[in-house]
Enzyme design. Structure first.
Site, PDB file in Angstrom:
ATOM      1  N   CYS A   3       0.854  -1.189   0.000  1.00 46.68           N
ATOM      2  CA  CYS A   3       0.000   0.000   0.000  1.00 46.68           C
ATOM      3  C   CYS A   3       0.889   1.238   0.000  1.00 46.68           C
ATOM      4  CB  CYS A   3      -0.897  -0.015   1.235  1.00 46.68           C
ATOM      5  SG  CYS A   3      -1.757   1.548   1.545  1.00 46.68           S
ATOM      6  N   CYS A  14     -16.904 -33.481  11.682  1.00 42.77           N
ATOM      7  CA  CYS A  14     -17.936 -33.697  10.672  1.00 42.77           C
ATOM      8  C   CYS A  14     -19.310 -33.464  11.299  1.00 42.77           C
ATOM      9  CB  CYS A  14     -17.842 -35.124  10.135  1.00 42.77           C
ATOM     10  SG  CYS A  14     -19.232 -35.601   9.088  1.00 42.77           S
ATOM     11  N   CYS A  32     -11.262 -24.189  -1.501  1.00 43.20           N
ATOM     12  CA  CYS A  32     -12.715 -24.045  -1.561  1.00 43.20           C
ATOM     13  C   CYS A  32     -13.362 -24.436  -0.239  1.00 43.20           C
ATOM     14  CB  CYS A  32     -13.254 -24.899  -2.703  1.00 43.20           C
ATOM     15  SG  CYS A  32     -15.036 -24.810  -2.912  1.00 43.20           S
TER      16      CYS A  32
END
Length: 502
Positions: free
Chosen positions: A252, A292, A305
């Site tokens: 930046c 899970c 993803c």
């Protein structure tokens, strides 16, 4: 002659810009190298690679800048010094101090000089001291051994030499001031240089002066790359992405930190400081594994993803919220948006503290997740690069035939990089209609990025022969991928256009 000012030049940047560094003017690029460990460099070069955007498409990140060598920047600074010195009839060393104080805004200096010249200058001389006693060592010395600035604080030459030597060795340049207590009068370089023993120390002082001149200039920034002598010049200083032509460092322009759009410089500093302070609290969030949602076994994310699938489930789910992926398209807004408790102000301090921690962890988890996705997708990009090279070497097409995969992986990194920096922006954003709009656009961008990530990983699987045997994507699959690239980039540009400070 000197100037009375309280500005203290920054000495945080200790890069050596050698006086003879113009010898490095010929840049040896040596080819474009990809450093997969550096996420900032993974962001580089995408704008020129992606060709699906129309020529007149508005890019909110477009920013004009010039990379200058040491010699070129010295010429520019010298011209401005001569302009001010001639107009104000002062020595160049004095003109430099005035320019530093006013951040090298020449027109502003000349306007103020015309309106009120006495506010800018003292008398253009070094005073002969009235007393023969040094104000530091208290020794009575000969008159020609005493020196004083326009503030008339008298010290012997030996004390001046010791004072300047110590400060230059500590990395001080413009900020060397009078030794008297509470006196901030700065010493011009033609006063300091004769007091420094040895050419080596004088060369160091010149390098520190150059560093301070550039850092104080409103149009210039030093490249933060290691041992890089390049200076970036812009017409209008803004928090925009610039890239060094020599070392390819991306940063930046305004704060010289990693590029952070749409978050502004002050906000990203607060966020990074908070992350560093609360790192131990958030350590458990940083793990790669989750349970899970069906069988509770430990699962690991092995791609960028967030679209997950495991053998025990008939349907896929989202890594972030563990929700059903089939309905996730319409619920992405809820997944990326933190739901504030409207009644929290009426609860106890302990409840408010828990709510504050909960909010921080919500945004930190998503910030960290996209950072890790960038690293995983960098591996995918590297595999694609190697596969393209292998196919070209085996005469299975040209680079142009396979460039769409290269472009897709690069664009995915560019979009996810922007998405990562939307979370600090949202964390500090006040609730209201504008935040709701931002969260909506953020969710839209995230949905398109996940779709693009899924397609890139699927294309990589095809190329590696994981899905349906080795071979290229069909024409329809390739068209679908290129269309998804266009959608994701348009979402990114729309968000930056509406929320990146202009």
């Amino acid at each position: 002659m000197s100037v009375d000012m309280n500005s203290q030049a920054s000495d945080s940047n200790e890069e050596d810009f050698g006086v003879n560094s113009e010898e490095e003017e010929d840049d040896d690029d040596g080819g474009e190298e990809e450093d997969q460990a550096d996420i900032a460099s993974y962001y580089e070069g995408v704008a020129s690679d992606v060709e699906q955007q129309s020529a007149d498409s508005f890019d909110p990140e477009e920013y004009q800048f010039t990379c200058m060598t040491y010699k070129e920047s010295q010429i520019m600074l010298t011209e401005e010094v001569n302009t001010v010195a001639a107009a104000m009839k002062v020595l160049p060393a004095v003109a430099k101090l005035i320019l530093v104080h006013f951040h090298w805004q020449v027109s502003q200096i000349l306007d103020r000089y015309v309106s009120s010249p006495l506010q800018l200058l003292f008398f253009n001389c070094i005073y002969a001291p009235q007393s023969l006693q040094c104000g530091v060592c208290l020794q009575v010395v000969r008159r020609d051994s005493l020196l004083a600035l326009p503030c008339q604080h008298s010290f012997c030459k030996a004390c001046w030499e010791q004072h300047c030597t110590v400060l230059v060795k500590d990395g001080m340049g413009v900020g060397i001031s009078c030794m008297a207590q509470d006196c901030s009068l700065q010493m011009p370089e033609d006063f300091v240089l004769p007091l420094l023993p040895g050419e080596e120390l004088k060369d160091k002082y010149r390098r520190y002066l150059f560093r301070d001149y550039v850092e104080s200039h409103f149009q210039l920034q030093l490249c933060p790359g290691a041992d890089c002598p390049i200076v970036i010049k812009v017409q209008e200083p803004r928090a925009r992405r610039v890239q060094c032509s020599r070392c390819s460092e991306v940063f930046c322009f305004k704060c010289r930190q990693m590029y952070h759009a749409p978050t502004d410089c002050a906000t990203i500093r607060k966020w990074l400081t908070k992350c560093a302070d609360d790192s131990e609290t958030a350590n458990y969030i940083s793990a790669h594994t989750k349970d899970c949602p069906k069988c509770n076994i430990c699962i690991e994310k092995n791609g960028g993803c967030n679209h997950m699938g495991v053998f025990c489930l008939l349907t896929d789910f989202c890594w972030m919220c563990l929700g059903d992926w089939k309905t996730h398209g319409s619920e992405y807004y809820e997944c990326s948006r933190y739901k504030e408790n409207p009644d929290i102000v009426n609860q106890s301090q302990q409840a408010q503290a828990r709510e504050a921690l909960k909010k921080y962890l919500f945004y930190f988890e998503r910030w960290e997740n996209h950072n890790k996705s960038l690293q995983l997708e960098a591996q995918t990009y590297q595999r694609i690069q190697e596969k393209i090279q292998e196919r070209v070497m085996n005469n299975l097409g040209t680079w142009i035939d396979w460039q769409y995969l290269h472009n897709a992986a690069k664009l995915l990194a560019k979009c996810r990089y922007t998405l990562q920096y939307t979370y600090p922006y949202a964390y500090y954003m006040e609730s209201g209609p504008r935040k709701k709009l931002f969260e909506y656009q953020q969710a839209q961008l995230e949905a398109e990025i996940e779709n693009l990530s899924w397609k890139v990983e699927r294309a990589d699987s095809y190329e590696r022969g994981v899905v349906g045997g080795e071979g290229e994507l069909s024409a329809s699959d390739r068209g679908d991928l290129e269309n998804q690239m266009h959608i994701a980039e348009q979402r990114r540009r729309t968000l930056l256009k509406d929320f990146h400070d202009t």
